[in-house]
Scaffold this active site. Structure first.
Site, PDB file in Angstrom:
ATOM      1  N   ASP A 142       1.390  -1.076  -0.013  1.00 55.51           N
ATOM      2  CA  ASP A 142      -0.140   0.254   0.457  1.00 55.51           C
ATOM      3  C   ASP A 142       0.814   0.892   0.262  1.00 55.51           C
ATOM      4  OD1 ASP A 142      -2.655   1.334   0.402  1.00 55.51           O
ATOM      5  OD2 ASP A 142      -1.069   1.961   1.670  1.00 55.51           O
ATOM      6  N   GLY A 143       0.503   1.981  -1.060  1.00 57.99           N
ATOM      7  CA  GLY A 143       1.513   3.536  -0.771  1.00 57.99           C
ATOM      8  C   GLY A 143       1.729   4.809   0.046  1.00 57.99           C
ATOM      9  N   ASP A 163      -0.798   9.482  -5.344  1.00 61.89           N
ATOM     10  CA  ASP A 163      -1.724   9.591  -5.957  1.00 61.89           C
ATOM     11  C   ASP A 163      -2.472   8.786  -5.839  1.00 61.89           C
ATOM     12  OD1 ASP A 163      -2.700   9.723  -8.796  1.00 61.89           O
ATOM     13  OD2 ASP A 163      -1.307   8.842  -9.797  1.00 61.89           O
TER      14      ASP A 163
END
Length: 280
Positions: A142-143, A163
């Site tokens: 996960d970012g 983003d």
């Protein structure tokens, strides 16, 4: 996990984001010291506009196709257009670069990229695409977790692009919290936060929330491709930039109105605002 960017690659929101990204990277290259680039939601890196997904929506025809057909683009668009042309060496428009490809093609040998992608199939494609590039690290995670785990980078300067696909209702709050965590680890980094614009009130609230965080200089660059304020459709998109490079605001001030006019309807517009002004 259901989001697949291949359906939307090259649309007006991509062009806005990627034109600004390429411009930021060119500003970072003005100094000799290497920089780090981190992408929180990287996708697959590049897209085939003749794919089933892209042809199903045709969104790129209202984005990159309009830009490529426009006369006399501003010089601020040149770094982005150079990447597009490099992906289409035979002319025409078949391949579109995602943010990882833009960063990889504009980065120098000593610069380094960290790309996060949670979708397992997309991550596998991303890893295969950059397998031969030693500058690039691909992370299946996960970012927002990646922001916490991978910052600060060994390099003293660089850019973090946050983003997300905005699949969940509280994405603005998740983005705000992710930024707070990132700034604790790397307060001198440059951060770019992308967001869709439906209702303007939601964007104004987000900007106001950011202004309360005690951030360093923070700039917002928004475009609307149509007037009105319909909350059920995508009316525009924006970027918030924390610690933007010197004179980037002037370059974006020339680029954003052109993008709005080229990509939008007759009542399209743009806005460039300092959420947090630079201290004198």
């Amino acid at each position: 996990m259901n989001y697949r960017h291949a359906y939307h690659a090259g649309n007006f929101a991509d062009v806005h984001k990627h034109a600004a990204l390429a411009l930021i990277l060119e500003h970072l290259k003005r100094k000799d010291a290497p920089f780090a680039y981190m992408d929180s939601h990287a996708g697959i890196g590049a897209y085939d506009l003749a794919s089933v997904q892209a042809e199903k929506t045709g969104e790129w025809q209202g984005g990159i196709a309009k830009v490529m057909a426009a006369a006399n683009p501003p010089e601020e668009l040149a770094p982005f257009l150079d990447v597009v042309h490099r992906l289409n060496p035979d002319g025409g428009l078949r391949h579109y670069p995602g943010s990882p490809m833009i960063a990889a093609l504009l980065a120098r040998p000593a610069d380094r990229l960290a790309l996060c992608e949670l979708h397992p199939e997309d991550c596998a494609q991303l890893r295969a695409r950059f397998a031969a590039d030693r500058r690039v690290g691909v992370h299946h995670r996960d970012g927002y977790d990646g922001v916490k785990a991978l910052l600060p980078p060994p390099e003293r300067r660089g850019l973090v692009l946050i983003d997300p696909p905005f699949e969940v209702r509280d994405e603005f709050e998740r983005m705000r919290k992710g930024l707070v965590q990132a700034m604790k680890r790397w307060p001198t980094g440059l951060y770019a936060l992308w967001y869709p614009i439906k209702a303007r009130a939601a964007i104004d609230r987000f900007h106001a929330d950011l202004a309360m965080l005690g951030l360093p200089k923070t700039l917002a660059a928004d475009i609307w491709i149509r007037g009105g304020d319909a909350p059920d459709r995508l009316n525009g998109c924006g970027l918030v930039l924390i610690n933007p490079p010197w004179k980037l605001d002037e370059a974006l001030g020339r680029l954003m109105p052109w993008l709005a006019t080229t990509l939008g309807e007759a009542d399209a517009s743009s806005r460039l605002d300092w959420i947090v002004a630079e201290k004198s």
